[in-house]
Design a protein around this motif. Structure first.
Motif: not given
Length: 210
Positions: A32-51
């Motif tokens: 799983n991977f993620s990126v920090r976004l502004p305002a405390g939000r986090i973009a992250v991969t959804r579950s169950g998907v081949h990366k």
């Protein structure tokens, strides 16, 4: 209406999946991977998907506690570990989690840490301008209770901070995989590749000695 996910964040996550897939570090639906976004939000991969086959719709947003902005979407099971990294390390802007053969096997043979010494690629870690150094990569117990695992990590970081020991930007989960983070996705990928190279060297050395 929630803010859309920035195209750059989606592109970085999708590209990371393809790059790690080429190394066989995200088999099946692992990682799983993620990126920090502004305002405390986090973009992250959804579950169950081949990366290795990520598309924009496979990236979602959670808050700092791992709660999805869209309740109909399910983030990766270990999203709370990403949240824990972002809470603890303000400089972290990208987090990667992968499952290589080397990190999995070595974590099963290690105690509480894996010592890496003398490798040129140690310079991928912050504050190490030369290979003449030793980095102790923590190995933590696996736990299906992710919140409890994060509590154990927080306690470990607190202990290292009290002792004045630098906290390396990565750790292994026993029998499971590796987490790394950096100020950018490119930086996290470079750090991961350096760490995986050193772990592969250590694994081959272990196999020769056996």
């Amino acid at each position: 209406m929630p803010e859309p996910i920035p195209d750059a964040a989606i592109a970085a996550i999708v590209a990371a999946g393809r790059r790690m897939d080429r190394h066989n570090w995200v088999p099946a639906t692992a990682g799983n991977f993620s990126v920090r976004l502004p305002a405390g939000r986090i973009a992250v991969t959804r579950s169950g998907v081949h990366k290795g086959f990520l598309a924009p719709e496979h990236v979602m947003v959670v808050d700092g506690e791992g709660r999805p902005e869209d309740p109909a979407l399910r983030p990766s099971a270990e999203t709370l570990l990403h949240c824990g990294i972002y809470r603890r390390f303000p400089e972290a802007r990208a987090v990667l989690h992968g499952h290589s053969v080397a990190n999995t096997v070595l974590s099963l043979h290690a105690g509480g840490e894996i010592l890496l010494s003398g490798y040129e690629l140690l310079k991928a870690f912050p504050g190490l301008p030369t290979h003449e150094a030793t980095v102790a990569v923590p190995v933590v117990p696996n736990d299906q209770d992710i919140a409890r695992m994060q509590q154990g990590l927080d306690a470990r970081w607190d202990s290292l901070a009290r002792s004045g020991t630098a906290i390396p930007p990565g750790y292994l989960i026993r029998g499971h995989g590796v987490y790394v983070w950096a100020e950018t996705m490119d930086g996290a990928l470079a750090r991961l590749e350096a760490l995986e190279f050193m772990l592969e060297c250590a694994l081959q050395d272990l196999q020769r000695r056996d």
